[in-house]
Design an enzyme around this catalytic site. Structure first.
Site, PDB file in Angstrom:
ATOM      1  N   LEU A  25       0.823  -1.211   0.000  1.00 12.91           N
ATOM      2  CA  LEU A  25       0.000   0.000   0.000  1.00 12.91           C
ATOM      3  C   LEU A  25       0.855   1.258   0.000  1.00 12.91           C
ATOM      4  O   LEU A  25       0.436   2.299  -0.495  1.00 12.91           O
ATOM      5  CB  LEU A  25      -0.929  -0.001   1.218  1.00 12.91           C
ATOM      6  CG  LEU A  25      -1.978  -1.109   1.257  1.00 12.91           C
ATOM      7  CD1 LEU A  25      -2.763  -1.048   2.558  1.00 12.91           C
ATOM      8  CD2 LEU A  25      -2.926  -0.994   0.065  1.00 12.91           C
ATOM      9  N   GLY A  26       2.036   1.165   0.586  1.00 11.95           N
ATOM     10  CA  GLY A  26       2.901   2.333   0.616  1.00 11.95           C
ATOM     11  C   GLY A  26       4.149   2.067   1.435  1.00 11.95           C
ATOM     12  O   GLY A  26       4.193   1.159   2.263  1.00 11.95           O
ATOM     13  N   GLY A  28       7.213   4.296   3.591  1.00  7.57           N
ATOM     14  CA  GLY A  28       7.673   5.571   4.105  1.00  7.57           C
ATOM     15  C   GLY A  28       9.014   5.432   4.790  1.00  7.57           C
ATOM     16  O   GLY A  28       9.671   4.389   4.710  1.00  7.57           O
ATOM     17  N   PHE A  30       9.634   5.196   7.906  1.00 10.08           N
ATOM     18  CA  PHE A  30       9.645   4.325   9.075  1.00 10.08           C
ATOM     19  C   PHE A  30       9.180   2.903   8.812  1.00 10.08           C
ATOM     20  O   PHE A  30       9.447   2.017   9.615  1.00 10.08           O
ATOM     21  CB  PHE A  30       8.781   4.937  10.183  1.00 10.08           C
ATOM     22  CG  PHE A  30       9.272   6.275  10.649  1.00 10.08           C
ATOM     23  CD1 PHE A  30      10.413   6.377  11.412  1.00 10.08           C
ATOM     24  CD2 PHE A  30       8.598   7.432  10.298  1.00 10.08           C
ATOM     25  CE1 PHE A  30      10.887   7.610  11.844  1.00 10.08           C
ATOM     26  CE2 PHE A  30       9.054   8.668  10.723  1.00 10.08           C
ATOM     27  CZ  PHE A  30      10.209   8.760  11.498  1.00 10.08           C
ATOM     28  N   CYS A  33       3.770  -0.664   4.405  1.00  8.41           N
ATOM     29  CA  CYS A  33       2.398  -1.045   4.722  1.00  8.41           C
ATOM     30  C   CYS A  33       1.857  -1.951   3.615  1.00  8.41           C
ATOM     31  O   CYS A  33       1.948  -1.623   2.429  1.00  8.41           O
ATOM     32  CB  CYS A  33       1.547   0.216   4.847  1.00  8.41           C
ATOM     33  SG  CYS A  33      -0.045  -0.047   5.609  1.00  8.41           S
ATOM     34  N   LYS A  46       1.722  -3.780   8.996  1.00  5.32           N
ATOM     35  CA  LYS A  46       2.723  -2.717   9.024  1.00  5.32           C
ATOM     36  C   LYS A  46       4.065  -3.314   9.424  1.00  5.32           C
ATOM     37  O   LYS A  46       4.215  -3.875  10.509  1.00  5.32           O
ATOM     38  CB  LYS A  46       2.313  -1.608  10.001  1.00  5.32           C
ATOM     39  CG  LYS A  46       1.009  -0.928   9.617  1.00  5.32           C
ATOM     40  CD  LYS A  46       0.760   0.331  10.410  1.00  5.32           C
ATOM     41  CE  LYS A  46       1.635   1.460   9.921  1.00  5.32           C
ATOM     42  NZ  LYS A  46       1.228   2.764  10.508  1.00  5.32           N
ATOM     43  N   ASP A 139      -1.840  13.898  14.085  1.00  6.78           N
ATOM     44  CA  ASP A 139      -1.597  13.740  12.648  1.00  6.78           C
ATOM     45  C   ASP A 139      -2.889  13.546  11.869  1.00  6.78           C
ATOM     46  O   ASP A 139      -2.953  12.723  10.951  1.00  6.78           O
ATOM     47  CB  ASP A 139      -0.659  12.546  12.417  1.00  6.78           C
ATOM     48  CG  ASP A 139       0.103  12.647  11.101  1.00  6.78           C
ATOM     49  OD1 ASP A 139       0.197  13.750  10.545  1.00  6.78           O
ATOM     50  OD2 ASP A 139       0.604  11.600  10.638  1.00  6.78           O
TER      51      ASP A 139
END
Length: 245
Positions: A25-26, A28, A30, A33, A46, A139
């Protein structure tokens, strides 16, 4: 040497402790996902990047610790932690929907006032729950919120912290909420040539609506608590003739 060299990226059809990867899904700074399946159900997995996990001295684990304590229909439920060899991650409930970021900037949807009020009411309810549990999200943004069949879900608790009224205060969420709502208001705004003006001059807002947003954003005296935000928003709905729950 890259901090992330040791982190393996899993591909579709591969399995992690019985969870089959559907797609990434993505990714980043850190973590990574994934959308995964287990049996007939879908989940979110995650994977935390080990280099950043070590560098952050455990800060990335706040999301896990906090989500374990939360039970709300608009917040993904923590399912389990997965830890083996060079892998550290956790499984979360899958929530249907698309991010407001995609809906606004890809679909180009223009949100009506009624839709904005309904979305705001749901977010206030979520924040009221979080703050009652001693959690500040920090956030609330259009990429971290899902929308499906007029229902809002709040994701990504990576920056969430336990409220201590010093470094982490509940009112930190108010500016994020205000900025989020401004994205919805601007979705129907027709830009005109000329000098750019502040949002409270550009947008066509009722006086009470403008003051509510100003107080969220800290332009005027910020609200002292989410209960005060809820009370003022309820009054705004009555003024605008929208009722309220």
């Amino acid at each position: 040497m890259s901090l992330f060299r040791q982190d393996r990226i899993y591909r579709p059809s591969e399995k992690i402790k019985g969870y089959e990867i559907i797609r990434i899904l993505g990714e980043g700074r850190f973590g990574i996902c994934y959308l995964v399946s287990y049996g007939q159900k879908q989940f979110i997995l995650k994977q935390l990047k080990l280099g950043m996990l070590k560098k952050s001295k455990g800060k990335l684990r706040y999301e896990e610790d906090i989500l374990k304590e939360l039970q709300h229909e608009s917040i993904p439920q923590f399912i389990e932690r997965i830890e083996f060899n060079d892998f550290y991650g956790y499984v979360l409930e899958f929530k249907e929907g698309r991010t407001f970021e995609d809906i606004i900037y890809i679909d180009r949807k223009a949100f009506s006032r009624d839709e904005i009020y309904c979305i705001a009411w749901q977010l206030i309810d979520i924040l009221k729950y979080l703050h009652s549990k001693g959690v500040v999200h920090r956030d609330i943004r259009v990429p971290n919120t899902l929308y499906h069949l007029e229902k809002v879900n709040l994701l990504d608790f990576g920056l969430a912290r336990w409220i201590n009224n010093r470094k982490y205060r509940a009112d930190m969420d108010f500016a994020f909420l205000g900025d989020f709502l401004l994205h919805l208001y601007y979705s129907s705004y027709e830009y005109k040539k000329g000098r750019k003006r502040p949002w409270y001059e550009e947008l066509e807002l009722a006086d009470d609506e403008r003051l509510f947003l100003k107080r969220l954003m800290g332009v005027e005296q910020r609200y002292s608590s989410i209960v005060e935000v809820e009370k003022e928003f309820h009054s705004l709905l009555k003024i605008e003739g929208k009722g309220g729950e």
